[in-house]
Enzyme design. Structure first.
Site, short mmCIF file in Angstrom:
data_model
loop_
_atom_site.label_atom_id
_atom_site.label_comp_id
_atom_site.label_asym_id
_atom_site.label_seq_id
_atom_site.Cartn_x
_atom_site.Cartn_y
_atom_site.Cartn_z
CG HIS A 39 -2.28 -0.63 0.84
ND1 HIS A 39 -2.42 -1.99 0.72
CD2 HIS A 39 -3.49 -0.09 0.53
CE1 HIS A 39 -3.66 -2.26 0.36
NE2 HIS A 39 -4.33 -1.12 0.24
CE LYS A 104 -7.95 -10.14 10.87
NZ LYS A 104 -7.47 -9.56 12.12
#
Lengths: 186, 292
Positions: A39, A104
């Site tokens: 990322h 999650k």
């Protein structure tokens, strides 16, 4: 229990708009794995205006890093990692066309706002059931950042991967709603 | 300690070879990652009728199904096969021979993570460059009586470890302050650490000792109360109810079952301090041990 709805990637605007927090889905199609360091690299490339190693528009990113693939299998064990660590980078990716994320745990207000502004969706998958989840992965192909080992970007072909819509385009947050509903105040 | 009793009479120094330590560590980490403890499986099974949320029930069923598949197909239960935490209880009459203890353990970890197809999840904190073999192991040592060596392997996942916390409370905070801190820590963690969780609480000692106590508390079998201090039995019960009342539920999707167990350990501390540590463990509560 409602019957899960089957959806396919790339996610169309129509499908995204029709998904609401709490909807059970089975996702099929291409998704990219990317997590922490990947990322940062994607984010920095966007800031510098460099080409990305993945086709970001309309894509879905799965926050995951599998175990090594044993002989004869498509992939090792795989499941979602905690999403909040990607929150800092996510609005920029959404702004540049990312349409879905599978992970999650809860997201930041900035991510939730970006989902509303640009029309994207965050799916939650169950963590810690990676031997079971691996059965939904038909194919895995290394795409970029091989030096990151497990954290490298891989293109997966998933089939009927179970997930639940956590944050939709309307600003709803399933985790917050569900926990409020089940909380007991003694 | 059982191992102390067994060896009380024998003061004879016993040699343990590093090669045996390496093969033992390797075996323990592969086993821990693929086979869930019976106590955890039993706790999950018992939690099912307690869960009132349909989604929560489904999550619990999938967790049990996953444990079964992993065990039968020798696949890791979770893709996060953890930081390699090792607890050693070294009998004072043990002589480690044939190499260096730290290297023997790291070699066991290296072999387990390579040959067991486990994910290498250890990196430099600043460059984030992977060490490629999941070493170094985190090693905690206790010197005990006797001539045996107990090795406990605990692959610890990053998601639940990230939600853990320690705090130096004031003595005035007392047990109410401890409970408040534990509940706040779990509530803040929410869905992140893969509930249903287990909660290890370490009270007293120093900053680092409280953290080690909290982690050791997670090694106690699920459903077994603290055997040393009645006050902790009460605190564990209250926290268990308080945490499950938070409504976080399996997978964080809401429900009655947020924690399977609260295990607390305590030791004396400085007159100025009240250290408390909360170590959160996901439902893949992995640890295996052996006594050499």
């Amino acid at each position: 229990m409602e019957t899960p709805r089957k959806i396919k990637t790339p996610l169309t605007e129509e499908v995204i708009a029709s998904l609401h927090a709490g909807d059970m889905v089975l996702i099929s199609g291409e998704v990219y794995t990317a997590r922490d360091v990947a990322h940062r690299r994607l984010y920095e490339a966007l800031l510098k205006g460099e080409a990305l190693p993945i086709d970001l528009p309309k894509s879905v990113i799965f926050y995951a890093a599998p175990t090594p693939t044993p002989p004869g299998k498509a992939i090792g064990s795989i499941g979602p990692t905690t999403s909040y660590r990607m929150d800092f980078f996510t609005p920029k990716l959404i702004e540049n066309g990312l349409k879905g994320m599978i992970g999650k745990g809860s997201r930041s207000p900035e991510v939730i706002a970006a989902l509303q502004k640009y029309g994207a969706v965050y799916f939650g998958a169950i963590g810690g059931i990676a031997a079971l989840s691996a059965r939904c992965v038909q194919k895995a192909e290394l795409i970029a950042y091989e030096d990151l080992g497990p954290e490298a970007i891989r293109k997966l072909i998933i089939v009927d991967f179970p997930a639940i819509v956590i944050n939709d385009t309307l600003g709803n947050d399933l985790y917050a709603q569900a926990q409020k509903k089940w909380r007991v105040n003694r | 300690m059982n191992m102390e009793k067994k060896t009380k009479k024998t003061a004879k120094v016993r040699q343990i070879d590093c090669k045996l330590i390496t093969t033992t560590v390797k075996k323990l980490f592969i086993e821990a990652n693929t086979s869930l403890g019976k106590d955890v499986i039993e706790a999950l099974r018992k939690s099912l009728p307690q869960e009132e949320s349909a989604t929560g029930k489904e999550v619990l069923v999938k967790i049990m199904e996953n444990a079964d598949i992993a065990c039968r197909s020798k696949m890791p239960m979770c893709q996060d096969t953890g930081l390699a935490v090792v607890f050693l209880e070294i009998g004072q009459d043990v002589h480690i021979v044939g190499g260096n203890l730290r290297e023997a353990i790291d070699e066991g970890v290296r072999q387990a993570y390579a040959e067991g197809y486990l994910r290498k999840s250890v990196c430099d904190p600043l460059t984030r460059k992977n060490t490629q073999d999941n070493t170094p192991a985190i090693i905690h040592v206790d010197i005990v009586a006797g001539n045996r060596l107990k090795i406990i392997a605990m692959p610890k996942g990053g998601g639940s470890e990230n939600m853990s916390a320690a705090k130096m409370l004031t003595p005035a905070a007392g047990s109410d302050g401890i409970k408040k801190f534990v509940l706040e820590t779990v509530e803040q963690a929410g869905a992140n650490p893969c509930p249903p969780i287990m909660v290890g609480v370490g009270i007293g000692g120093s900053l680092e000792e409280a953290c080690i106590l909290a982690k050791k508390a997670l090694l106690r079998p699920v459903g077994e109360a603290n055997s040393k201090d009645e006050r902790l039995v009460q605190m564990e019960k209250e926290l268990y109810t308080g945490i499950n009342d938070l409504g976080i539920g399996p997978g964080g999707l809401g429900g009655r079952v947020t924690t399977l167990a609260v295990n607390a350990e305590m030791m004396p501390c400085h007159i100025a301090s009240l250290p408390v540590a909360v170590n959160i463990q996901c439902h893949v509560a992995r640890h295996k041990e052996v006594i050499l």
